[in-house]
Enzyme design. Structure first.
Site, short mmCIF file in Angstrom:
data_model
loop_
_atom_site.label_atom_id
_atom_site.label_comp_id
_atom_site.label_asym_id
_atom_site.label_seq_id
_atom_site.Cartn_x
_atom_site.Cartn_y
_atom_site.Cartn_z
N HIS A 1 -19.71 -67.20 -42.34
CA HIS A 1 -18.34 -67.66 -42.57
C HIS A 1 -18.35 -69.12 -42.99
O HIS A 1 -19.08 -69.93 -42.40
CB HIS A 1 -17.53 -67.48 -41.28
CG HIS A 1 -16.09 -67.85 -41.45
ND1 HIS A 1 -15.19 -67.05 -42.10
CD2 HIS A 1 -15.41 -68.96 -41.05
CE1 HIS A 1 -14.01 -67.66 -42.10
NE2 HIS A 1 -14.12 -68.80 -41.47
N GLY B 1 -21.00 -61.64 -54.84
CA GLY B 1 -22.32 -61.35 -54.29
C GLY B 1 -23.32 -62.48 -54.37
O GLY B 1 -24.52 -62.24 -54.43
N SER B 2 -22.87 -63.73 -54.32
CA SER B 2 -23.83 -64.84 -54.39
C SER B 2 -24.75 -64.86 -53.16
O SER B 2 -25.94 -65.14 -53.29
CB SER B 2 -23.12 -66.19 -54.58
OG SER B 2 -22.39 -66.54 -53.44
N ASN B 3 -24.22 -64.56 -51.98
CA ASN B 3 -25.09 -64.49 -50.79
C ASN B 3 -26.03 -63.30 -50.86
O ASN B 3 -27.19 -63.38 -50.47
CB ASN B 3 -24.26 -64.44 -49.50
CG ASN B 3 -23.93 -65.81 -48.98
OD1 ASN B 3 -24.82 -66.62 -48.76
ND2 ASN B 3 -22.65 -66.08 -48.79
N MET C 1 -14.63 -58.31 -47.19
CA MET C 1 -13.28 -58.73 -46.83
C MET C 1 -12.51 -57.70 -46.01
O MET C 1 -11.29 -57.62 -46.09
CB MET C 1 -12.51 -59.11 -48.10
CG MET C 1 -13.16 -60.23 -48.90
SD MET C 1 -13.56 -61.70 -47.93
CE MET C 1 -11.91 -62.33 -47.61
N ARG C 2 -13.23 -56.96 -45.20
CA ARG C 2 -12.59 -55.99 -44.29
C ARG C 2 -13.02 -56.31 -42.86
O ARG C 2 -14.12 -56.79 -42.64
CB ARG C 2 -13.04 -54.57 -44.61
CG ARG C 2 -12.68 -54.16 -45.98
CD ARG C 2 -12.26 -52.70 -46.07
NE ARG C 2 -11.48 -52.57 -47.27
CZ ARG C 2 -10.17 -52.68 -47.35
NH1 ARG C 2 -9.46 -52.86 -46.28
NH2 ARG C 2 -9.54 -52.59 -48.49
N ASN D 1 -22.43 -61.81 -39.69
CA ASN D 1 -21.56 -62.33 -40.75
C ASN D 1 -21.85 -63.80 -40.98
O ASN D 1 -22.31 -64.50 -40.07
CB ASN D 1 -20.09 -62.15 -40.35
CG ASN D 1 -19.13 -62.56 -41.46
OD1 ASN D 1 -19.34 -62.24 -42.62
ND2 ASN D 1 -18.07 -63.24 -41.09
#
Length: 186
Positions: free
Chosen positions: A107, A14-16, A88-89, A105
């Site tokens: 990436h 959860g760093s973001n 991660m889904r 998202n």
């Protein structure tokens, strides 16, 4: 006037998510959705008083079933935007249709290069001179949605994967909140 309500989807540390909460966002993060009971991101949410919905995908008959449950929780919380942060889904049609053009998202590559898992390792091992981060809309594919913003970093011959990951995360923590604010305020 109340702020737009958003949810963050995360599966890991959860760093973001933390970076978003430490930024003056143009929205209120009112829900964290997590598919990994025990993930470190849940501790970060608890520390900041952000409600969570944690689910185990294996306890549902299908992706449609757990996405329907997620949508119910999102509607209950008044969510209009979803920000994926290490989730991660793959988002399925059920979720995509309910939040069309409202799921974003981040990436760790310069898409379309190195989509999917292990993008940092892929870039490092490929010997490319640059990589970066991409903020994009989600679609049915894996990291194939329309690109909103990108920023690059050099890959140095002496870089370890950890050193490169650290630089990319710093870039993510700055770029993602900026893009979120631009989207919400437009």
């Amino acid at each position: 006037m109340s702020k737009v309500k958003a949810a963050v989807f995360a599966s890991g540390t959860g760093s973001n998510f933390q970076a978003m909460l430490e930024t003056d966002l143009a929205c209120d993060v009112v829900l964290l959705v997590c598919d990994k009971p025990g993930a470190a991101v849940l501790d970060r949410a608890a520390e900041r008083g952000v409600p969570t919905f944690v689910f185990d995908p294996k306890s549902f008959a299908s992706r449609e079933d757990y996405e329907a449950e997620i949508i119910e929780k999102l509607h209950e919380a008044g969510v209009t935007w979803i920000f994926l942060a290490g989730y991660m889904r793959i988002a399925g049609a059920t979720l995509l249709q309910a939040f069309e053009e409202k799921i974003i998202n981040i990436h760790p590559s310069l898409l379309p290069a190195f989509p999917g898992k292990d993008a940092i390792e892929q870039a490092h091992d490929a010997g490319v001179e640059k990589t970066g981060v991409t903020v994009h809309y989600i679609d049915e594919g894996i990291d194939t949605g329309p690109i909103i913003a990108q920023e690059s970093v050099d890959i140095f011959p002496s870089d370890t994967i950890d050193a490169l990951r650290t630089r990319l995360q710093q870039l993510e923590h700055n770029l993602y909140p900026q893009v979120i604010n631009q989207l919400i305020l437009k």
